[in-house]
Design an enzyme around this catalytic site. Structure first.
Site, PDB file in Angstrom:
ATOM      1  N   TYR A  56      20.081  59.343  34.307  1.00 39.15           N
ATOM      2  CA  TYR A  56      20.022  58.427  33.000  1.00 39.15           C
ATOM      3  C   TYR A  56      21.190  58.333  32.069  1.00 39.15           C
ATOM      4  O   TYR A  56      20.589  59.973  31.519  1.00 39.15           O
ATOM      5  CB  TYR A  56      18.155  58.461  32.773  1.00 39.15           C
ATOM      6  CG  TYR A  56      17.993  56.656  33.057  1.00 39.15           C
ATOM      7  CD1 TYR A  56      18.653  55.594  32.039  1.00 39.15           C
ATOM      8  CD2 TYR A  56      16.943  56.424  34.286  1.00 39.15           C
ATOM      9  CE1 TYR A  56      17.718  54.252  32.569  1.00 39.15           C
ATOM     10  CE2 TYR A  56      17.007  55.278  34.475  1.00 39.15           C
ATOM     11  CZ  TYR A  56      17.230  53.867  33.639  1.00 39.15           C
ATOM     12  OH  TYR A  56      17.355  52.888  33.685  1.00 39.15           O
TER      13      TYR A  56
ATOM     14  N   GLU B 117      21.307  56.726  28.749  1.00 38.90           N
ATOM     15  CA  GLU B 117      21.224  55.824  27.620  1.00 38.90           C
ATOM     16  C   GLU B 117      21.510  56.504  26.454  1.00 38.90           C
ATOM     17  O   GLU B 117      21.721  57.555  25.830  1.00 38.90           O
ATOM     18  CB  GLU B 117      20.031  55.666  27.400  1.00 38.90           C
ATOM     19  CG  GLU B 117      19.480  53.892  28.610  1.00 38.90           C
ATOM     20  CD  GLU B 117      18.533  53.938  28.108  1.00 38.90           C
ATOM     21  OE1 GLU B 117      17.799  53.628  26.480  1.00 38.90           O
ATOM     22  OE2 GLU B 117      17.630  52.699  28.586  1.00 38.90           O
TER      23      GLU B 117
ATOM     24  N   ASP C  22      40.581  38.395  27.358  1.00 41.94           N
ATOM     25  CA  ASP C  22      40.049  38.550  28.703  1.00 41.94           C
ATOM     26  C   ASP C  22      40.874  38.961  29.505  1.00 41.94           C
ATOM     27  O   ASP C  22      41.391  37.656  30.218  1.00 41.94           O
ATOM     28  CB  ASP C  22      38.931  37.285  29.052  1.00 41.94           C
ATOM     29  CG  ASP C  22      38.696  37.631  30.111  1.00 41.94           C
ATOM     30  OD1 ASP C  22      38.306  38.996  30.935  1.00 41.94           O
ATOM     31  OD2 ASP C  22      36.736  37.482  31.321  1.00 41.94           O
TER      32      ASP C  22
ATOM     33  N   THR D 280      37.945  43.841  33.857  1.00 37.08           N
ATOM     34  CA  THR D 280      37.257  44.106  34.427  1.00 37.08           C
ATOM     35  C   THR D 280      37.896  45.352  35.482  1.00 37.08           C
ATOM     36  O   THR D 280      39.245  45.279  34.998  1.00 37.08           O
ATOM     37  CB  THR D 280      37.067  42.819  35.695  1.00 37.08           C
ATOM     38  OG1 THR D 280      38.202  42.583  36.009  1.00 37.08           O
ATOM     39  CG2 THR D 280      35.563  42.070  35.607  1.00 37.08           C
TER      40      THR D 280
ATOM     41  N   LYS E  91      39.746  44.088  39.768  1.00 41.49           N
ATOM     42  CA  LYS E  91      40.787  43.115  39.898  1.00 41.49           C
ATOM     43  C   LYS E  91      42.053  44.189  40.510  1.00 41.49           C
ATOM     44  O   LYS E  91      42.206  44.655  41.618  1.00 41.49           O
ATOM     45  CB  LYS E  91      40.472  42.454  39.567  1.00 41.49           C
ATOM     46  CG  LYS E  91      39.809  40.991  38.986  1.00 41.49           C
ATOM     47  CD  LYS E  91      39.682  40.817  38.059  1.00 41.49           C
ATOM     48  CE  LYS E  91      38.191  39.061  38.655  1.00 41.49           C
ATOM     49  NZ  LYS E  91      36.826  39.478  36.694  1.00 41.49           N
TER      50      LYS E  91
ATOM     51  N   ARG F 216      33.682  48.076  40.932  1.00 37.96           N
ATOM     52  CA  ARG F 216      33.504  47.077  39.901  1.00 37.96           C
ATOM     53  C   ARG F 216      32.716  47.334  39.011  1.00 37.96           C
ATOM     54  O   ARG F 216      31.747  47.825  38.493  1.00 37.96           O
ATOM     55  CB  ARG F 216      32.176  46.212  40.846  1.00 37.96           C
ATOM     56  CG  ARG F 216      32.571  45.658  42.578  1.00 37.96           C
ATOM     57  CD  ARG F 216      33.347  44.680  42.423  1.00 37.96           C
ATOM     58  NE  ARG F 216      32.858  43.614  41.877  1.00 37.96           N
ATOM     59  CZ  ARG F 216      33.032  42.115  42.208  1.00 37.96           C
ATOM     60  NH1 ARG F 216      32.692  42.211  43.457  1.00 37.96           N
ATOM     61  NH2 ARG F 216      32.493  41.274  42.003  1.00 37.96           N
TER      62      ARG F 216
HETATM   63  N1  DSN Z   1      34.892  36.278  40.247  1.00 37.46           N
HETATM   64  C1  DSN Z   1      35.960  36.404  39.567  1.00 37.46           C
HETATM   65  C2  DSN Z   1      36.985  35.672  39.711  1.00 37.46           C
HETATM   66  O1  DSN Z   1      36.917  35.219  41.276  1.00 37.46           O
HETATM   67  O2  DSN Z   1      37.717  35.664  39.340  1.00 37.46           O
HETATM   68  C3  DSN Z   1      35.764  35.966  37.851  1.00 37.46           C
HETATM   69  O3  DSN Z   1      34.296  35.855  37.237  1.00 37.46           O
END
Ligand code: DSN
Length: 410
Positions: free
Chosen positions: A51, A53, A196, A222, A225, A231
Site C-alpha cells: 500500500y 497512498e 485522450d 492507457t 494498447k 493494463r
Molecule cells: N476498450 C477500449 C477499446 O476497445 O477501445 C476502450 O474502452
C-alpha cells in the site's frame, strides 16, 4: 503457472485455457496486445502487496522506500518518453485517467465538447450512462461523410457552447487529428484542451504518429494498447495543471496505487524507447495500410475511407449484409477475434451494430507483415461472404491455425 496448478487447479485450467486461446487465435481487437515477459514479471512482483497512498516522498504508509523508487522511475520515464512536463502514472485505467482529468479542471455542471461515440469517440467522453455525463454537461461533435472533421464547424460549435474543456481523442476514429487546430480552437474559446490518446500512445511514443503532447494542456492514455504495457492509465500535463491532476487522481478518485502495475508501466516505457519498438510501431502502421488496401480491393466499405493509424472500421451491413455481431461471430468461428462496433449515426443498437473494428497491434507483435495481411484480408472476406458454409469457414480456420503456429505469441 506451476504453483497455481498445484494449489488451485480449477483456476489454473481457466488461465491455461485463455493462454491457449490467445495462442490459437488471430487477435485483431484494435485495443489489445501482448505484453512482454518483463512487463508480466513486474506485474506479478511483490510490489502487488504494497500500500502506498500518496506520492513519492509523501506517503500515508511506512515501508514505501521501493514504492517511491519505482513510481519516481516510472514518472521520469513517462516524461522522457513523451517529452511531457508532468506525468501521473497512478490511474488504474483510461476511464480513471479521464475522470481524474475532468475533476482536475471542471466544476459540476461545466460544459465539455467531445467527439460523438458513434463517430469514433469513447464512452467516457460523455455517454449518458456514465458518471462524467451525470456530473458535467457534454456536447458532442462528429465527423463529415468523408471521414474528416470540419474544424470550422467545430469552432462555430465551440463558440456557441463555450466549453470549459475541449476534448479530442477516440477509440474507433481511424484518421489523424489536427492537434494545432484543436488547441487553437480551445484557446480561442478559453477552454482547457485535452486529448485522450489511449489508442495511439505507443505509436506516438515511437514517433510513428505526431505527438499531441506539445499541443494539449492534458493528455490521457492507457498503457496497454499500442504501448504494450500492463493494463492501466496515465495522465501527462503541462506544469500548471500538475497539482490539480495529482489531487484529482489521489485522493480525488482513487485510493492506493497499484505499485506492481506502476513497476510494469516503468518497464513498458523503457521498452517503448528502444529502436526495436520504433520498428514495431512502423510495422503496425504499415500493416494497417496493407489491410486497408486489400479490403478496399475486395470492395469492403471502410468507414472514414481508410486509416491513418492502427485500426480500421468496417461497415459490415453494407459490405456483406451482416450485422457487426454476426460478423464478429463468424470471424470468431474461423479463429479471428474482432469486436462489433457502431458506425457514425448507426441506426442499429450498440449490442448489434452495423460494423466491426479491427486493428494490427497484436498480429504485428507476433511478427506478421505484408504477406500475412494480404492473406488475412482475403480470409476475412471469404468468411464474411461464405453465408456460413461450414467448409469455407473450416478452410479459413485451418489457414489461421497455420498462421498462428508460424507466428507464436511472445
Ligand atoms: N476498450 C477500449 C477499446 O476497445 O477501445 C476502450 O474502452
Amino acid at each position: 503457472m506451476d504453483t497455481v496448478q498445484k494449489t488451485d487447479p480449477e483456476v489454473a485450467r481457466i488461465l491455461m485455457g485463455e493462454r491457449a486461446r490467445q495462442e490459437a487465435t488471430l487477435e485483431m481487437i484494435a485495443s489489445e496486445n501482448y505484453a512482454s515477459s518483463s512487463v508480466l514479471e513486474a506485474l506479478s512482483s511483490s510490489l502487488s502487496n504494497k500500500y502506498a497512498e500518496g506520492y513519492p516522498g509523501k506517503r500515508y504508509y511506512g515501508g514505501a522506500e521501493f514504492a517511491d523508487a519505482i513510481e519516481s522511475l516510472a514518472i521520469t520515464r513517462a516524461r522522457e518518453l513523451f517529452l511531457a512536463e508532468h506525468a501521473n502514472v497512478q490511474p488504474h485505467s483510461g476511464a480513471s485517467a479521464n475522470l481524474a482529468a475532468y475533476m482536475a479542471v471542471l466544476a459540476p455542471g461545466d460544459t465539455v465538447l467531445g467527439m460523438d461515440l458513434s463517430h469514433g469517440g469513447h464512452l467516457t467522453h460523455g455517454h449518458p450512462s456514465t458518471l462524467p455525463a451525470k456530473v458535467y454537461r457534454f456536447v458532442s461533435y462528429g465527423t463529415e461523410p468523408d471521414g474528416s472533421i470540419d474544424y470550422e464547424k467545430l469552432e462555430a460549435l465551440a463558440l456557441k457552447e463555450r466549453p470549459k474543456l475541449l476534448l479530442a481523442g477516440f477509440s474507433s476514429y481511424t484518421r489523424s487529428l489536427d492537434h494545432g487546430r484543436l488547441s487553437a480552437i480551445a484557446e480561442k474559446v478559453g477552454a482547457v484542451s485535452m486529448m485522450d490518446m489511449a489508442h495511439i500512445a505507443g505509436l506516438v511514443a515511437a514517433n510513428g504518429l505526431p505527438s499531441p503532447v506539445p499541443f494539449f494542456d492534458i493528455v490521457t492514455a492507457t498503457t496497454h494498447k499500442t504501448l504494450r504495457g500492463p493494463r492501466g492509465g496515465m495522465i501527462l500535463c503541462k506544469r500548471e495543471f500538475a497539482k490539480a491532476v495529482d489531487a484529482a487522481v489521489f485522493p480525488g478518485i482513487q485510493g492506493g496505487p497499484h505499485m506492481n502495475t506502476i513497476a510494469a508501466k516503468a518497464v513498458a516505457f523503457a521498452e517503448a524507447s528502444t529502436p526495436l519498438f520504433h520498428s514495431y510501431a512502423k510495422a503496425v502502421l504499415e500493416n494497417a495500410k496493407v489491410l486497408e488496401q486489400e479490403l478496399l480491393r475486395y470492395e469492403v466499405n471502410l468507414i472514414f475511407g481508410g486509416t491513418d493509424n492502427h485500426m480500421l472500421l468496417l461497415d459490415t451491413m453494407s459490405s456483406f449484409g451482416l450485422s457487426g455481431k454476426e460478423s464478429q461471430e463468424m470471424l470468431e468461428a474461423a479463429g479471428i477475434s474482432v469486436n462489433k462496433n457502431v458506425i457514425p449515426d448507426d441506426p442499429r443498437s450498440p449490442i448489434d451494430p452495423s460494423g466491426i473494428r479491427i486493428g494490427t497491434p497484436s498480429i504485428t507483435t507476433r511478427g506478421m507483415g505484408r504477406e500475412e495481411m494480404r492473406e488475412i484480408a482475403m480470409l476475412m472476406c471469404e468468411v464474411l461472404r461464405s453465408s456460413g458454409k461450414k467448409a469455407i469457414v473450416a478452410r479459413a480456420r485451418k489457414r489461421i491455425s497455420a498462421l498462428c503456429r508460424a507466428f507464436p505469441t511472445p
